[in-house]
Design an enzyme around this catalytic site. Structure first.
Site, PDB file in Angstrom:
ATOM      1  N   TYR A   1      31.558 -36.435 -51.394  1.00 16.93           N
ATOM      2  CA  TYR A   1      31.916 -35.355 -50.479  1.00 16.93           C
ATOM      3  C   TYR A   1      33.290 -35.678 -49.889  1.00 16.93           C
ATOM      4  CZ  TYR A   1      27.080 -33.479 -49.809  1.00 16.93           C
ATOM      5  OH  TYR A   1      25.856 -32.897 -49.935  1.00 16.93           O
TER       6      TYR A   1
ATOM      7  N   ASN B   1      27.874 -26.196 -49.658  1.00 18.26           N
ATOM      8  CA  ASN B   1      26.831 -27.183 -49.932  1.00 18.26           C
ATOM      9  C   ASN B   1      25.464 -26.611 -49.608  1.00 18.26           C
ATOM     10  OD1 ASN B   1      26.177 -30.137 -50.519  1.00 18.26           O
ATOM     11  ND2 ASN B   1      25.115 -29.790 -48.587  1.00 18.26           N
ATOM     12  N   GLU B   2      24.639 -26.511 -50.638  1.00 16.29           N
ATOM     13  CA  GLU B   2      23.278 -25.979 -50.461  1.00 16.29           C
ATOM     14  C   GLU B   2      23.318 -24.760 -49.540  1.00 16.29           C
ATOM     15  OE1 GLU B   2      20.544 -29.044 -49.185  1.00 16.29           O
ATOM     16  OE2 GLU B   2      20.223 -29.662 -51.248  1.00 16.29           O
TER      17      GLU B   2
ATOM     18  N   GLU C   1      21.777 -33.572 -56.914  1.00 11.63           N
ATOM     19  CA  GLU C   1      21.365 -34.613 -55.964  1.00 11.63           C
ATOM     20  C   GLU C   1      19.951 -35.010 -56.338  1.00 11.63           C
ATOM     21  OE1 GLU C   1      21.695 -33.759 -51.750  1.00 11.63           O
ATOM     22  OE2 GLU C   1      23.581 -32.689 -52.053  1.00 11.63           O
TER      23      GLU C   1
ATOM     24  N   TYR D   1      20.260 -45.878 -47.302  1.00 11.42           N
ATOM     25  CA  TYR D   1      19.589 -44.832 -48.086  1.00 11.42           C
ATOM     26  C   TYR D   1      18.604 -45.400 -49.100  1.00 11.42           C
ATOM     27  CZ  TYR D   1      19.486 -39.827 -49.183  1.00 11.42           C
ATOM     28  OH  TYR D   1      19.120 -38.495 -49.307  1.00 11.42           O
TER      29      TYR D   1
HETATM   30  C1  GLA Z   1      20.790 -32.259 -48.979  1.00  6.10           C
HETATM   31  C2  GLA Z   1      22.272 -32.257 -48.676  1.00  6.10           C
HETATM   32  C3  GLA Z   1      22.840 -33.646 -48.637  1.00  6.10           C
HETATM   33  C4  GLA Z   1      21.944 -34.571 -47.841  1.00  6.10           C
HETATM   34  C5  GLA Z   1      20.558 -34.573 -48.462  1.00  6.10           C
HETATM   35  C6  GLA Z   1      19.573 -35.466 -47.751  1.00  6.10           C
HETATM   36  O1  GLA Z   1      20.577 -32.315 -50.304  1.00  6.10           O
HETATM   37  O2  GLA Z   1      22.985 -31.493 -49.614  1.00  6.10           O
HETATM   38  O3  GLA Z   1      24.108 -33.591 -48.043  1.00  6.10           O
HETATM   39  O4  GLA Z   1      21.887 -34.122 -46.540  1.00  6.10           O
HETATM   40  O5  GLA Z   1      20.039 -33.284 -48.377  1.00  6.10           O
HETATM   41  O6  GLA Z   1      20.022 -36.759 -47.657  1.00  6.10           O
END
Ligand code: GLA
Length: 595
Positions: free
Chosen positions: A66, A170-171, A247, A316
C-alpha cells in the site's frame, strides 16, 4: 523478411501484465503472480532489502505494498518522499532483488493504519465526506495523486520497470457504491500516466463485488481459509478472467485488551496449496510483519459500536516476522511454493542479530503538567472544545482547560464526543477518567473555593480505519457538561509531541502519571531489541527521539520492537510518557513477545 516479422511480433507483444482469457501474461508470456504484502512504511528502510530477500527466498516473485498517504503528508503541507518515505526507492530495491511490484495507492488503504491512511487534516470538518464523489475530497485526492503517481510512471512494467499492477481504492464494496468516485480515481490514475493493469479487490460476495468494482477493471477477492467458496463467487461475478486472491489472510492483527491471533502454519500452507491448485494468483497478506510505529496504529468499531484500538505490532503472525525471523509458517508455505516455482539457489538468511537482555533504571522525570507550555506553544482559545484536526494537529495528546465558578456542591461532569480517553483534574488533582466506550460515565466535581481550574487531558489512540465510522476525530468534538450545562471558554493546548527537546527533566521520582521519564541505555553493538515495561500501565516511547509506539498493560502485546538501526553505539536515550503509573525499570529483551 523472417527477421522483419520477428521484430514486428516483438513490437506487438504487449509489455507489462496483461490478461489473455483466464491467465495473466507478463510481457506476452504466461505468468502467475506469487506475491506477498510488505508495507515499506512499517519497516525501517535499512531493513527493506533484507526483508525483500527473505520474500524471494520464500519463493515469491512479487511484493505488494500500500501507500499510506498520511505517512507522507501528516500536515497539510508539501508531501515528503525522502528517506523512509522514498517509495520509489522501495520499488527499485524490490526490482534489484528480483521481485515484481504491485502498488495499492488507495487513497484509502484500511490496513489497520490510522484513518486507513487518510491524512487527519481531511477531518478539519469532522463530518467531511470521504471516499465518495465530493468536490473537496476529490480535490485533495487529485492533488495527492499528482504528487505520488508520476513517481511510478517510469517504474511500470509497461516501460520496462517492475510495477505490474495497481489497485483502485480498497475493498470499496465494503464501504460504498459510488461508481462515479471509483471512475474518478481510475481516470486520475490514467491521466497521471498509469497504464498498468488496474484492479479492484473486494470481499467475496456478489454485493461487495458489484458495489466495489468497475466493469472495465479486473475484479479480485480477499479472504482466508478455503478458496473454493470465494473463487466460486468471483467466477460467478466475472466468469472469463484470471482468478486472483489479492489478500490471502495468513494471519491477523490484534486489538489492545483482546486475545492474540495466530493461524496454524500447516492450515495456511494447505489453503495456499488449494489456491495454487485452482490455477489462481496469490498475494499473501502479510508476507512480512511490520510495526505501527509512532501514532500510526488504527482502530476498529465492533458490531455493537465499541471502539477497539489496534496494537503497535503488525507482526500479523506473518511468515516473515516483524523482526525478520523466518517462522514455521515461512517454511510450510515455501514448501508449497516450491512445487510451482523455482526457489532461489541461495542459503536462507539467518535471524537478524539481537541485543543481549538488560534492565534499565529510570532516573529523570518531569510531570506533563509542568511541561505543557514548553511542548505546546501558544494555547488557542475557543468558546467550546474542538478536536485536534480542527486545529491542524494530526496526532499526540490534546489538553483543554477552563475555569469553573465556585463554591458549589458536588456536581456530575460528563464528556460527549470523546476520542478516546480523558484524564480530568481540578486544581491539579486527578478526579477521574473518561473512556469513549463508557459514554454515560460521570465524575463528581466539587469546587470548594471561589473558582477552580478544570483540566481535561485527552489521550487518543488510533483513528478508525474500517467501516462507516471512518470520521473519527480526536480530542473532544462534543461538549464538557457540568450538571448538564456545557462549560465554555476553553484554552486548548496542542501536544503533537513531534519534538521533545524542550523537556526539562528533573531528578525527581514521579510515580504517578502523566509524566515523562528519561533513561540512558548503553549499547556496545546495535542490534534488534525488544522493550518491556513491567509495572507500567500505558504510554508512548521514544528511542533517540524516534517514536516507537504505544505500550499498554492491557496486552496482548508485551514488547515493543526497537530495530537495530535506531540504536547507537554507546549512549542511547529512552523517553517514556506514562499516563498512569510508573514501573521501577524498563527491560531490553532479546526476543519479542507480541502475545
Ligand atoms: C482488508 C483490508 C486490509 C486489511 C485486512 C485485515 O482486507 O483490505 O487493508 O485491513 O482487511 O487485516
Amino acid at each position: 523478411m523472417g527477421g522483419g516479422r520477428a521484430t514486428l511480433a516483438q513490437a506487438e507483444s504487449p509489455r507489462g501484465l496483461t490478461i489473455r482469457g483466464k491467465e495473466f501474461l507478463l510481457d506476452g508470456k504466461p505468468f502467475r503472480i506469487l506475491s506477498g504484502a510488505f508495507h515499506y512504511f512499517r519497516t525501517h528502510p535499512k531493513d527493506w532489502r533484507d526483508r525483500l530477500l527473505r520474500m524471494r527466498a520464500m519463493g515469491l516473485n512479487t511484493v505488494e505494498t500500500y501507500v499510506a498517504w498520511n505517512f507522507h503528508q501528516p500536515y497539510e503541507k508539501k508531501a515528503d518522499f525522502t528517506g523512509w518515505r522514498d517509495v520509489a526507492a522501495f520499488v527499485r530495491t524490490a526490482d534489484e532483488v528480483g521481485l515484481k511490484v504491485i502498488v495499492r495507492p488507495g487513497p484509502y488503504i484500511c490496513a489497520e493504519w490510522d484513518f486507513g491512511g487518510l491524512p487527519a487534516w481531511l477531518l478539519k470538518d469532522k463530518d467531511a465526506p470521504l471516499r465518495r464523489s465530493d468536490p473537496a475530497y476529490e480535490r485533495a485526492v487529485d492533488a495527492w495523486f499528482a504528487e505520488l503517481l508520476p513517481r511510478f510512471v517510469d517504474l511500470q512494467a509497461t516501460r520496462g520497470g517492475p510495477v505490474i499492477a495497481m489497485q483502485v481504492e480498497n475493498e470499496y464494496g465494503s464501504y460504498g457504491h459510488d461508481h462515479a468516485y471509483l471512475a474518478h480515481l481510475r481516470d486520475t490514475m490514467r491521466a497521471q500516466g498509469i497504464d498498468s493493469l488496474l484492479f479492484c479487490s473486494n470481499g467475496a460476495t456478489q454485493q461487495a463485488l458489484k458495489d466495489g468494482s468497475l466493469p472495465d477493471l479486473l475484479s479480485t477477492v480477499n479472504f482466508d481459509g478455503d478458496p473454493t467458496g470465494p473463487f466460486a463467487e468471483l467466477r460467478a461475478f466475472q466468469p472469463d478472467k484470471p482468478l486472483w486472491c489479492t489478500e490471502f489472510w495468513d494471519g491477523w492483527f490484534d486489538h489492545w485488551g483482546e486475545q492474540h491471533h495466530t493461524t496454524d502454519p500447516a492450515q495456511t500452507a494447505a489453503d495456499v496449496e488449494k489456491i495454487l491448485a485452482a490455477g489462481a494468483s496469490l498475494n499473501l497478506y502479510m508476507a512480512v510483519g511490520g510495526t505501527n510505529f509512532g501514532w500510526y496504529a488504527g482502530a476498529n468499531l465492533s458490531g455493537s459500536g465499541a471502539y477497539q484500538p489496534t496494537v503497535t505490532s503488525y507482526d500479523y503472525n506473518s511468515p516473515i516476522s516483524e523482526s525478520g525471523e523466518l517462522t514455521e509458517k515461512f517454511h510450510a508455505v515455501r514448501k508449497v511454493l516450491a512445487k510451482y516455482t523455482q526457489l532461489p539457489n541461495a542459503p536462507l538468511p539467518a535471524t537478524p542479530p539481537r541485543m543481549p537482555a538488560q534492565q534499565i533504571t529510570v532516573r529523570d522525570s518531569v510531570p506533563l503538567r509542568d511541561a505543557l507550555d514548553a511542548l505546546s506553544g501558544t494555547p488557542v482559545r475557543r468558546a467550546t472544545p474542538v478536536p485536534m484536526e480542527a486545529l491542524g494537529q494530526p496526532h499526540g495528546l490534546i489538553h483543554y482547560r477552563t475555569r469553573v465558578r465556585g463554591p458549589q456542591g458536588t456536581k456530575g461532569l460528563r464528556i460527549t464526543g470523546l476520542g478516546d480517553r480523558a484524564l480530568v483534574f481540578v486544581d491539579g488533582k486527578r478526579i477521574g477518567t473518561f473512556d469513549r466506550n463508557q459514554p454515560d460515565h460521570s465524575v463528581d466535581v466539587t469546587v470548594a473555593g471561589a473558582s477552580g481550574t478544570l483540566d481535561v487531558l485527552v489521550d487518543p489512540t488510533g483513528r478508525v480505519n474500517f467501516g462507516q465510522g471512518l470520521n473519527d476525530p480526536k480530542g473532544i468534538s462534543g461538549q464538557v457538561l457540568l450538571d448538564g450545562e456545557a462549560l465554555r471558554n476553553w484554552e486548548i493546548r496542542r501536544l503533537p509531541l513531534d519534538d521533545l527537546s524542550a523537556l526539562e527533566f528533573g531528578r525527581v521520582h514521579t510515580p504517578t502519571g502523566p509524566a515523562f521519564h528519561r533513561a540512558r541505555v548503553h549499547v556496545d553493538t546495535p542490534a534488534d531489541g525488544f522493550l518491556a515495561f513491567p509495572g507500567w500501565d500505558k504510554g508512548m516511547v521514544w528511542l533517540n527521539g524516534f517514536a516507537l509506539g504505544r505500550y499498554w498493560s492491557l496486552g496482548p502485546q508485551v514488547t515493543l520492537y526497537a530495530p537495530s538501526h535506531l540504536w547507537r553505539r554507546g549512549r542511547n536515550e529512552l523517553v517514556v510518557l506514562e499516563m498512569e503509573r510508573t514501573g521501577d525499570r524498563i527491560e531490553v529483551r532479546s526476543a519479542p513477545d507480541v502475545g
